[in-house]
Write a protein that holds these residues in place. Structure first.
Motif, short mmCIF file in Angstrom:
data_model
loop_
_atom_site.label_atom_id
_atom_site.label_comp_id
_atom_site.label_asym_id
_atom_site.label_seq_id
_atom_site.Cartn_x
_atom_site.Cartn_y
_atom_site.Cartn_z
N LEU A 101 0.80 -1.22 0.00
CA LEU A 101 0.00 0.00 0.00
C LEU A 101 0.83 1.28 0.00
O LEU A 101 0.28 2.37 0.10
N ASN A 116 2.34 2.72 -2.43
CA ASN A 116 1.99 3.52 -3.60
C ASN A 116 0.51 3.24 -3.91
O ASN A 116 0.18 2.24 -4.54
N LEU A 117 -0.37 4.11 -3.48
CA LEU A 117 -1.81 3.87 -3.62
C LEU A 117 -2.27 3.88 -5.07
O LEU A 117 -3.23 3.20 -5.43
N THR A 118 -1.61 4.63 -5.93
CA THR A 118 -1.98 4.64 -7.34
C THR A 118 -1.72 3.28 -7.97
O THR A 118 -2.55 2.75 -8.71
N GLU A 119 -0.61 2.70 -7.65
CA GLU A 119 -0.27 1.37 -8.19
C GLU A 119 -1.11 0.28 -7.52
O GLU A 119 -1.47 -0.71 -8.15
N ALA A 120 -1.43 0.45 -6.26
CA ALA A 120 -2.20 -0.56 -5.52
C ALA A 120 -3.60 -0.74 -6.10
O ALA A 120 -4.19 -1.82 -5.98
N SER A 121 -4.12 0.27 -6.76
CA SER A 121 -5.46 0.14 -7.35
C SER A 121 -5.46 -0.79 -8.55
O SER A 121 -6.52 -1.26 -8.97
N HIS A 122 -4.30 -1.10 -9.09
CA HIS A 122 -4.20 -2.00 -10.24
C HIS A 122 -3.92 -3.44 -9.84
O HIS A 122 -3.86 -4.32 -10.70
N TYR A 123 -3.72 -3.70 -8.57
CA TYR A 123 -3.47 -5.07 -8.10
C TYR A 123 -4.73 -5.90 -8.19
O TYR A 123 -5.84 -5.39 -8.10
N SER A 124 -4.57 -7.19 -8.31
CA SER A 124 -5.70 -8.12 -8.34
C SER A 124 -6.02 -8.54 -6.91
O SER A 124 -5.60 -9.59 -6.43
N TRP A 125 -6.77 -7.70 -6.20
CA TRP A 125 -7.06 -7.94 -4.79
C TRP A 125 -7.97 -9.15 -4.59
O TRP A 125 -7.87 -9.87 -3.61
#
Length: 66
Positions: free
Chosen positions: A25, A27-36
């Motif tokens: 978490l 880098n929140l911009t990059e975290a939005s692209h993760y496959s949660w």
């Protein structure tokens, strides 16, 4: 962190969020692209694998998926 530790990726300690999630978490911009979704499902499978041990008394993971 509360969503991850409190609902999605619970462990049996009920109070500890693993440090590796904090690093994800950063880098929140990059975290939005993760496959949660896949991450939560993999975490649940890992916890269910541990739960079949005879001496295991607690279970963690996102049990809402079951």
């Amino acid at each position: 962190m509360m969503l991850i530790g409190g609902c999605l990726m619970l462990n049996t300690s009920e109070a500890i969020v693993h440090f590796m999630y904090l690093l994800l978490l950063s880098n929140l911009t990059e975290a939005s692209h993760y496959s949660w979704g896949a991450t939560v499902l993999a975490s649940l499978y890992q916890v269910l694998d541990r739960a079949v041990k005879p001496l295991q008394t607690k279970i963690g993971g996102c049990l809402l998926l079951l």
